[in-house]
Design a protein around this motif. Structure first.
Motif, PDB file in Angstrom:
ATOM      1  N   LYS A   1      -0.311 -35.357  62.827  1.00  0.00           N
ATOM      2  CA  LYS A   1      -1.492 -34.577  62.415  1.00  0.00           C
ATOM      3  C   LYS A   1      -2.339 -35.315  61.370  1.00  0.00           C
ATOM      4  O   LYS A   1      -3.546 -35.463  61.514  1.00  0.00           O
ATOM      5  CB  LYS A   1      -1.065 -33.213  61.824  1.00  0.00           C
ATOM      6  CG  LYS A   1      -0.238 -32.355  62.766  1.00  0.00           C
ATOM      7  CD  LYS A   1       0.120 -31.025  62.134  1.00  0.00           C
ATOM      8  CE  LYS A   1       1.046 -31.079  60.922  1.00  0.00           C
ATOM      9  NZ  LYS A   1       2.377 -31.655  61.200  1.00  0.00           N
ATOM     10  N   THR A   2      -1.668 -35.759  60.302  1.00  0.00           N
ATOM     11  CA  THR A   2      -2.387 -36.448  59.228  1.00  0.00           C
ATOM     12  C   THR A   2      -3.011 -37.738  59.743  1.00  0.00           C
ATOM     13  O   THR A   2      -4.126 -38.092  59.353  1.00  0.00           O
ATOM     14  CB  THR A   2      -1.438 -36.726  58.043  1.00  0.00           C
ATOM     15  OG1 THR A   2      -1.041 -35.466  57.491  1.00  0.00           O
ATOM     16  CG2 THR A   2      -2.107 -37.561  56.960  1.00  0.00           C
ATOM     17  N   THR A   3      -2.316 -38.413  60.631  1.00  0.00           N
ATOM     18  CA  THR A   3      -2.851 -39.657  61.195  1.00  0.00           C
ATOM     19  C   THR A   3      -4.153 -39.379  61.947  1.00  0.00           C
ATOM     20  O   THR A   3      -5.126 -40.132  61.811  1.00  0.00           O
ATOM     21  CB  THR A   3      -1.803 -40.321  62.115  1.00  0.00           C
ATOM     22  OG1 THR A   3      -0.602 -40.519  61.362  1.00  0.00           O
ATOM     23  CG2 THR A   3      -2.286 -41.651  62.642  1.00  0.00           C
TER      24      THR A   3
ATOM     25  N   MET B   1      -9.454 -30.679  56.617  1.00  0.00           N
ATOM     26  CA  MET B   1      -8.500 -30.081  55.678  1.00  0.00           C
ATOM     27  C   MET B   1      -7.072 -30.339  56.146  1.00  0.00           C
ATOM     28  O   MET B   1      -6.691 -29.929  57.242  1.00  0.00           O
ATOM     29  CB  MET B   1      -8.774 -28.580  55.556  1.00  0.00           C
ATOM     30  CG  MET B   1     -10.250 -28.273  55.299  1.00  0.00           C
ATOM     31  SD  MET B   1     -10.630 -26.519  55.046  1.00  0.00           S
ATOM     32  CE  MET B   1     -10.174 -26.323  53.331  1.00  0.00           C
ATOM     33  N   ASP B   2      -6.303 -31.044  55.319  1.00  0.00           N
ATOM     34  CA  ASP B   2      -4.925 -31.415  55.687  1.00  0.00           C
ATOM     35  C   ASP B   2      -3.915 -30.530  54.950  1.00  0.00           C
ATOM     36  O   ASP B   2      -3.568 -30.810  53.810  1.00  0.00           O
ATOM     37  CB  ASP B   2      -4.677 -32.896  55.363  1.00  0.00           C
ATOM     38  CG  ASP B   2      -3.396 -33.402  56.009  1.00  0.00           C
ATOM     39  OD1 ASP B   2      -2.667 -32.593  56.635  1.00  0.00           O
ATOM     40  OD2 ASP B   2      -3.116 -34.609  55.894  1.00  0.00           O
ATOM     41  N   GLU B   3      -3.478 -29.481  55.608  1.00  0.00           N
ATOM     42  CA  GLU B   3      -2.526 -28.525  55.033  1.00  0.00           C
ATOM     43  C   GLU B   3      -2.911 -28.145  53.604  1.00  0.00           C
ATOM     44  O   GLU B   3      -2.095 -28.252  52.690  1.00  0.00           O
ATOM     45  CB  GLU B   3      -1.100 -29.107  55.064  1.00  0.00           C
ATOM     46  CG  GLU B   3      -0.729 -29.613  56.463  1.00  0.00           C
ATOM     47  CD  GLU B   3       0.756 -29.555  56.745  1.00  0.00           C
ATOM     48  OE1 GLU B   3       1.446 -28.722  56.151  1.00  0.00           O
ATOM     49  OE2 GLU B   3       1.216 -30.350  57.587  1.00  0.00           O
ATOM     50  N   PRO B   4      -4.151 -27.679  53.405  1.00  0.00           N
ATOM     51  CA  PRO B   4      -4.641 -27.469  52.043  1.00  0.00           C
ATOM     52  C   PRO B   4      -3.901 -26.367  51.290  1.00  0.00           C
ATOM     53  O   PRO B   4      -3.910 -26.359  50.060  1.00  0.00           O
ATOM     54  CB  PRO B   4      -6.111 -27.087  52.244  1.00  0.00           C
ATOM     55  CG  PRO B   4      -6.165 -26.496  53.615  1.00  0.00           C
ATOM     56  CD  PRO B   4      -5.158 -27.273  54.414  1.00  0.00           C
TER      57      PRO B   4
HETATM   58 MG   LIG Z   1       0.734 -34.482  57.408  1.00  0.00          MG
END
Ligand SMILES: [Mg+2]
Ligand SMILES: Nc1ncnc2c1ncn2[C@@H]1O[C@H](COP(=O)(O)OP(=O)(O)O)[C@@H](O)[C@H]1O
Length: 255
Positions: A46-48, A159-162
């Motif tokens: 996901k983050t990638t 937004m990354d798992e904010p």
């Molecule tokens: Mg991640």
């Protein structure tokens, strides 16, 4: 073609111990103004995906377009909100954190202040602008991050798992606030989470990822429910169950 297009995007990391295929053949098209939640288990990539769209990482295959133009690096047209709040500047007040990007763009002080105050209000922190990050709660810091991203008027919010590090009650409050802000600003949002309920509460569509290596998009579930979402409604439960079934296979190894 959509507003944002990822076309056959892949990412292979080269490490000291060999290579790791984090993302494989990831294709999605986002419409302007939609709230797309990307949901997946830990480590699925996901983050990638977000980092590549943000321009922090280059894809090793495929291509990424924003409004028809290839993404080649970070830019003010994309506002990023991270899970941790260590991305706020400790030595600046909340208000100056929000206005930081405007300062970089050379806006005059009075204009910066007015804009920062407007977004401070939007995230519900009027009167708290003189505090430094160390004087703010986790939830308040995430509000400041959101305000800082919006103050630059990006075309898309990434937004990354904010809300991942917040307690359940604060998280529910911030989800409701974000939903309101999204309706108010009509921004396009790519929101990453591993929380099924959060995805179903916020998204216009939920993209479910397959676990890695070679994490990729497995299914896209439209969420045609009105806002604010009623989490105990039959409609919500139905979507939740559908998404849950897709994720369940990833957790328990089915294909
Ligand atoms: Mg991640
Ligand atoms: N810079 C990197 N170098 C090597 N491997 C990486 C790097 N960043 C991420 N990975 C690997 O890629 C996979 C996906 O990571 P990530 O995108 O952070 O997953 P998620 O955000 O879904 O938890 C993981 O196996 C992770 O270890």
């Amino acid at each position: 073609m959509g507003f944002v297009a990822l076309e056959g995007v892949g990412k292979v990391f080269q490490g000291r111990t060999g290579s790791w295929e984090a993302v494989r053949d990831f294709t999605i098209s986002l419409e302007e103004g939609e709230f797309f939640c990307l949901l997946g288990t830990s480590g699925c990539g996901k983050t990638t995906v977000l980092n590549m769209l943000a321009g922090f990482e280059a894809p090793t295959s495929g291509r990424i377009l924003l409004d028809g133009k290839p993404v080649t690096g970070p830019g003010a047209d994309r506002g990023v909100v991270f899970q941790g709040h260590d991305s706020l500047y400790d030595w600046l007040t909340a208000l100056d954190n929000i206005g930081f990007g405007l300062r970089l763009r050379g806006l005059p002080r009075s204009e910066r202040r007015a804009t920062a105050e407007r977004f401070l209000k939007m995230v519900g922190l009027t009167g708290q602008g003189a505090k430094h990050p160390s004087e703010l709660s986790g939830g308040m810091k995430q509000r400041i991050q959101i305000a800082r991203a919006l103050a630059n008027d990006p075309r898309i919010l990434l937004m990354d798992e904010p809300f991942g590090a917040l307690d359940a009650m604060t998280r529910a409050v911030l989800q409701a606030e974000l939903s309101r802000i999204w309706a108010e600003t009509k921004k396009t949002v790519l929101f990453i989470t591993h929380d099924i309920e959060e995805a179903c509460a916020l998204a216009t569509r939920v993209g479910v990822m397959k676990r890695g290596p070679g994490g990729t998009l497995k299914a896209v579930v439209p969420v045609d429910l009105p806002f604010p979402r009623e989490r105990t409604s039959d409609g919500f439960m139905r979507v939740f169950r559908e998404v849950h079934a897709l994720i369940h296979e990833e957790i328990h190894g089915g294909h």
